[in-house]
Design a protein around this motif. Structure first.
Motif, PDB file in Angstrom:
ATOM      1  N   LEU B  77       0.819  -1.225   0.000  1.00  0.00           N
ATOM      2  CA  LEU B  77       0.000   0.000   0.000  1.00  0.00           C
ATOM      3  C   LEU B  77       0.851   1.272   0.000  1.00  0.00           C
ATOM      4  CD1 LEU B  77      -2.939  -0.924   2.434  1.00  0.00           C
ATOM      5  CD2 LEU B  77      -3.040  -0.690  -0.043  1.00  0.00           C
ATOM      6  N   SER B  78       2.088   1.167   0.516  1.00  0.00           N
ATOM      7  CA  SER B  78       2.948   2.361   0.535  1.00  0.00           C
ATOM      8  C   SER B  78       3.393   2.756  -0.874  1.00  0.00           C
ATOM      9  CB  SER B  78       4.164   2.125   1.440  1.00  0.00           C
ATOM     10  OG  SER B  78       4.970   1.133   0.870  1.00  0.00           O
ATOM     11  N   ILE B 100      -3.094  18.512   3.621  1.00  0.00           N
ATOM     12  CA  ILE B 100      -2.178  18.584   4.779  1.00  0.00           C
ATOM     13  C   ILE B 100      -2.432  17.407   5.723  1.00  0.00           C
ATOM     14  CG2 ILE B 100      -1.640  19.891   6.885  1.00  0.00           C
ATOM     15  CD1 ILE B 100      -2.039  22.473   5.244  1.00  0.00           C
ATOM     16  N   ASN B 101      -3.717  17.123   5.952  1.00  0.00           N
ATOM     17  CA  ASN B 101      -4.065  16.006   6.843  1.00  0.00           C
ATOM     18  C   ASN B 101      -3.478  14.694   6.320  1.00  0.00           C
ATOM     19  OD1 ASN B 101      -5.565  14.639   8.979  1.00  0.00           O
ATOM     20  ND2 ASN B 101      -6.860  13.889   7.330  1.00  0.00           N
ATOM     21  N   ARG B 102      -3.635  14.464   5.003  1.00  0.00           N
ATOM     22  CA  ARG B 102      -3.099  13.226   4.418  1.00  0.00           C
ATOM     23  C   ARG B 102      -1.562  13.229   4.455  1.00  0.00           C
ATOM     24  NH1 ARG B 102      -5.385   9.731   0.696  1.00  0.00           N
ATOM     25  NH2 ARG B 102      -7.267  10.164   1.903  1.00  0.00           N
ATOM     26  N   ARG B 104       0.341  14.668   6.628  1.00  0.00           N
ATOM     27  CA  ARG B 104       0.774  14.389   8.014  1.00  0.00           C
ATOM     28  C   ARG B 104       0.699  12.902   8.303  1.00  0.00           C
ATOM     29  NH1 ARG B 104      -1.757  18.677  12.253  1.00  0.00           N
ATOM     30  NH2 ARG B 104      -0.405  20.421  11.754  1.00  0.00           N
ATOM     31  N   LEU B 105      -0.422  12.309   7.876  1.00  0.00           N
ATOM     32  CA  LEU B 105      -0.615  10.867   8.127  1.00  0.00           C
ATOM     33  C   LEU B 105       0.486  10.044   7.479  1.00  0.00           C
ATOM     34  CD1 LEU B 105      -4.381   9.936   7.682  1.00  0.00           C
ATOM     35  CD2 LEU B 105      -2.917   9.245   9.546  1.00  0.00           C
ATOM     36  N   LEU B 106       0.892  10.468   6.276  1.00  0.00           N
ATOM     37  CA  LEU B 106       1.874   9.679   5.521  1.00  0.00           C
ATOM     38  C   LEU B 106       3.287  10.232   5.658  1.00  0.00           C
ATOM     39  CD1 LEU B 106      -0.248   9.060   2.276  1.00  0.00           C
ATOM     40  CD2 LEU B 106       0.042   7.540   4.222  1.00  0.00           C
ATOM     41  N   GLN B 107       3.453  11.205   6.541  1.00  0.00           N
ATOM     42  CA  GLN B 107       4.760  11.841   6.792  1.00  0.00           C
ATOM     43  C   GLN B 107       5.390  12.370   5.504  1.00  0.00           C
ATOM     44  OE1 GLN B 107       6.180   8.354   9.190  1.00  0.00           O
ATOM     45  NE2 GLN B 107       7.009  10.004  10.427  1.00  0.00           N
TER      46      GLN B 107
END
Lengths: 266, 299
Positions: B77-78, B100-102, B104-107
């Motif tokens: 999935l990465s 931005i939210n996504r 942050r989640l995925l660094q």
């Protein structure tokens, strides 16, 4: 663990402007303002009581209604809002196709729901304390400053928080499984009313119903305080219903994880 | 990198007693734009959900990047960016906040958010609430979210839904660029061949859960039947005449279509029409329209 922390940060980021988050702040504030106004206008009825009794009466105005109805309702609403944000945006399929373990996403949401509940109860305790101090300044005849109630107040809210973890875990699972508001709200409300009735009737096994736990916690505090020779506000933090609530929360959390892990996103 | 980025081995799937997929064996080559076509309800979205592990299939049936999915879920999935059905976006957040939210989640560094907004042409409306976006803007934001982690494989389920013709051309150009300049692989589903025909290198056609064609666009052209196109003075009577003489003929927009068999037969058809006092303005050969071919395969 990193996935969990990132998911938790994301929960805060995406809910910070929603009613789920704001309700945790606004509800204690609004309620404190209303009750304080009532006490301010009727301060003359309180002046003859001891400082401790004034605090008990003042905080009792919140805690009585909170234990029976307000806390379960707030939890039903908050756990619905936290999961509804994903249902509404059809986000589950997107979240579960990210390279983040499912347990991280699930447990971060659960912990965030716990955090909101803890925040709300902490703010209740803080606002009650602040309101007492302000009332004392506005009405010097009151004796709030003559007795230190902070420790008792926070312990009391801590007990309420622990007592509500069972309800929270069940409502969290309901709102995770159902996208609509009616099912978790309806079932939650029904069980809350059932809890109130069984707790009021003093049913021996009422403690097995998580929705009675906040009320039973308050009853056990009152019982201990009334049985106390000096009627001091001393009570045990951990009582039977608290242990039961924590056990329900743990079991439901684990069940919820397995449901999510094996569930297909259709 | 393995040659086959996506591979399913006789993949079948049931919803209750309904069989939705029946022995589907997909093969998507690295660096290709694979168009996954089929009418509504053919099993496209189900296949995509299985490719993303949202629906659970039997083990050893789905391989991505050469690895079995269920045992390598996070690693696989990465490397994937996806858009399934309607774009999943938080309507109370702005387009920028969604990204931005996504991120942050995925660094992912925040600078990438600006790049993506520019790429999907949402810079100007980046701070508007996503709930107020038009359907096309939401679709572009969804594509932006899929592209954010710079994935090796992009899986897009009907990404041109709701886009105007210019939007469709933009998506087409963007996907071509991703493949030719950045070496990505794109798996794109659609129920309209005409929408993807101009961008795909490979095709898979699914109908009622069965993969009925898989290959390159050239291979599809090869199986499309040759036809004779005739323009005559009275096409209605000419159609009757040809049909009566054993040439099954269709009439569409004043043009007669009949299957090509041989050059000699072309001459016979011409002669037959002329003998019966029809003026033949033109007689030419052509391959069957791909859209017609797609329809005939999926009917």
């Amino acid at each position: 663990m990193q996935g969990f922390i990132l998911s938790l940060q994301s929960e805060f980021y995406k809910t910070r402007k929603t009613l789920a988050f704001l309700s945790a702040i606004l509800l204690p504030l609004a309620l404190c303002l209303m009750v304080s106004a009532g006490f301010y206008l009727n301060a003359h009825k309180m002046v003859n009581h001891s400082a401790e009794m004034q605090w008990m009466r003042f905080s009792g105005a919140f805690i009585g209604v909170m234990g029976s109805l307000l806390l379960p309702l707030l939890i039903i609403f908050q756990s619905f809002s936290i999961n509804n944000i994903e249902h509404k945006a059809e986000m589950w399929k997107s979240l579960f196709s990210l390279p983040i373990p499912k347990w991280s996403i699930y447990s971060a949401k659960f912990v965030y729901a716990l955090f909101l509940n803890a925040l709300c109860l902490t703010l209740f305790a803080t606002f009650i304390l602040a309101s007492g101090i302000i009332l004392d300044l506005l009405k010097p005849e009151l004796k709030f400053n003559e007795f230190s109630f902070a420790g008792t107040l926070f312990k009391l809210h801590m007990k309420l928080f622990l007592a509500s973890t069972g309800i929270l875990s069940i409502q969290f699972l309901f709102s995770l499984l159902w996208a609509d508001f009616l099912k978790p709200m309806g079932i939650g409300l029904l069980l809350t009313v059932f809890g109130i009735i069984t707790a009021n009737l003093g049913w021996k096994y009422a403690f097995t119903i998580p929705y009675t736990h906040p009320m039973l916690a308050i009853n056990s505090i009152m019982k201990q305080v009334l049985n106390n020779k000096n009627q001091q506000m001393t009570f045990d933090l951990m009582s039977k219903e608290i242990w039961f609530s924590l056990a329900v929360a743990t079991v439901t959390f684990v069940i919820g994880y397995f449901v999510i892990r094996n569930r297909s996103v259709k | 990198m393995p040659d086959q980025i996506v591979e399913t081995k006789s993949l079948s799937y049931h919803f209750g007693i309904n069989q939705v997929l029946d022995n589907v064996s997909l093969r998507v080559e690295a660096g290709s734009i694979y168009g996954f076509l089929g009418p509504n309800g053919a099993g496209k979205t189900t296949t995509i959900k299985i490719l993303l592990n949202l629906l659970h299939s039997d083990s050893d049936k789905v391989y991505l990047f050469g690895k079995e999915f269920s045992k390598n879920r996070i690693e696989i999935l990465s490397k994937i960016g996806s858009l399934i059905e309607q774009p999943a976006i938080y309507h109370h957040l702005s387009g920028r906040e969604n990204l931005i939210n996504r991120a942050r989640l995925l660094q992912i560094p925040k600078i990438r958010v600006g790049e993506i907004l520019k790429l999907v042409d949402l810079t100007e409306s980046a701070d508007k609430k996503a709930g107020k976006y038009s359907l096309g803007m939401k679709q572009r934001l969804g594509i932006g979210l899929a592209l954010l982690p710079d994935p090796e494989l992009l899986i897009l389920d009907e990404p041109t839904n709701g886009l105007d013709p210019n939007g469709i051309i933009d998506v087409r150009n963007l996907l071509r660029k991703l493949v030719s300049e950045m070496g990505k692989t794109v798996f794109i589903s659609s129920h309209m061949l005409s929408e993807v025909e101009k961008m795909v290198t490979h095709l898979g056609i699914i109908n009622r859960g069965k993969l009925v064609f898989q290959g390159s666009l050239e291979e599809l052209h090869k199986i499309s039947k040759k036809q004779i196109l005739i323009q005559a003075s009275d096409p209605v009577k000419a159609k009757v005449l040809l049909s009566e003489n054993g040439y099954p003929t269709d009439l569409l927009a004043e043009i007669l279509y009949t299957p090509y068999i041989s050059k000699e037969q072309n001459a016979e058809i011409n002669s037959l029409l002329v003998r019966n006092n029809h003026k033949v303005y033109s007689l030419s050969q052509s391959q069957e329209n791909l859209e017609n071919l797609f329809l005939s395969i999926t009917q």
